[in-house]
Design an enzyme around this catalytic site. Structure first.
Site, short mmCIF file in Angstrom:
data_model
loop_
_atom_site.label_atom_id
_atom_site.label_comp_id
_atom_site.label_asym_id
_atom_site.label_seq_id
_atom_site.Cartn_x
_atom_site.Cartn_y
_atom_site.Cartn_z
NE ARG A 122 59.52 90.47 76.50
CZ ARG A 122 60.12 90.61 75.64
NH1 ARG A 122 61.65 90.96 75.71
NH2 ARG A 122 60.09 89.81 74.45
CD GLU B 181 58.74 86.33 59.84
OE1 GLU B 181 58.88 86.97 60.93
OE2 GLU B 181 58.06 87.07 58.86
P1 AMP Z 1 56.01 83.25 69.65
O1 AMP Z 1 57.15 81.95 69.70
O2 AMP Z 1 56.19 83.53 68.15
O3 AMP Z 1 54.76 82.76 70.29
O4 AMP Z 1 56.73 84.52 70.24
C1 AMP Z 1 56.97 84.32 71.36
C2 AMP Z 1 57.85 85.13 72.02
O5 AMP Z 1 58.42 86.27 71.35
C3 AMP Z 1 57.78 85.53 73.44
O6 AMP Z 1 58.49 84.99 74.42
C4 AMP Z 1 57.63 87.14 73.47
O7 AMP Z 1 58.71 87.72 74.44
C5 AMP Z 1 58.30 87.44 71.93
N1 AMP Z 1 57.32 88.34 71.15
C6 AMP Z 1 56.96 87.76 70.12
N2 AMP Z 1 55.90 88.67 69.57
C7 AMP Z 1 56.28 89.90 70.13
C8 AMP Z 1 55.67 91.36 70.25
N3 AMP Z 1 54.86 91.69 69.33
N4 AMP Z 1 56.05 92.17 71.32
C9 AMP Z 1 56.62 91.47 72.14
N5 AMP Z 1 57.41 90.36 72.37
C10 AMP Z 1 57.01 89.45 71.29
#
Ligand code: AMP
Length: 171
Positions: free
Chosen positions: A59, A96
């Site tokens: 995205r 995770e």
């Molecule tokens: P992070 O690495 O944990 O910051 O996760 C970021 C990536 O995971 C982003 O590129 C988002 O596209 C996706 N992502 C994580 N959590 C969500 C959520 N609650 N809703 C939508 N996309 C998420």
């Protein structure tokens, strides 16, 4: 600043139980809202010299490419491992459960270029931290982080110290 959260659909238990997924497709499908989001990003970086915008799969491609076009600069895709055809640098980061790998083309941006890193959601910050590490491997200078949505409870900013993070919607 307009409240863009009205265009975000919350989908419980996607892609797995316990995750409240922030679906940006209603916003992308609304021409006025999509336009205003990209304009709001562009306004924020109006006085910043930017040479290139990155977007992280998948995205981040949509928002990053539109923003690059709006700013009149090039776009660099950061992709999952094995997707980019030319020589790459890769960075591994923890999820995770398990890990993931993102990659950038080795010639994606010149040394010292001023790079804006873009994605849709800042959750735990792992994806953005890895994206920043890739740009820094190329000796690019990350001058800003632009995200549409920031999930404050997950403290993603802590994984990205010393960077200017601009988010349009905070939960
Ligand atoms: P992070 O690495 O944990 O910051 O996760 C970021 C990536 O995971 C982003 O590129 C988002 O596209 C996706 N992502 C994580 N959590 C969500 C959520 N609650 N809703 C939508 N996309 C998420």
């Amino acid at each position: 600043m307009q409240d863009f959260s009205q265009f975000i659909r919350e989908v419980p238990d996607f892609p797995k139980p316990g995750i409240l997924f922030k679906d940006i497709t209603p916003l992308l499908g609304n021409p006025a809202a999509f336009h205003k989001v990209i304009d709001a990003f562009a306004r924020h970086y109006k006085y910043e010299a930017i040479d290139v915008v990155t977007g992280t799969e998948a995205r981040g491609f949509i928002l990053g490419a539109a923003l690059a076009y709006r700013l009149g600069v090039g776009f660099v895709p950061i992709r999952k491992s094995g997707k980019l055809p030319y020589e790459t640098h890769e960075v591994t980061y923890d999820l995770e459960y398990g890990y993931d790998v993102v990659a950038i083309h080795q010639d994606a941006c010149p040394k010292d270029s001023r790079v804006l890193v873009c994605d849709d959601v800042l959750a735990t910050g792992g994806t953005l931290a890895a994206s920043i590490a890739l740009v820094e491997k190329l000796k690019g200078r990350v001058v800003g982080i632009a995200v549409l949505i920031e999930l404050l409870a997950l403290n993603g900013r802590e994984k990205i110290p010393n960077h200017d993070i601009f988010s349009l919607i905070k939960y």
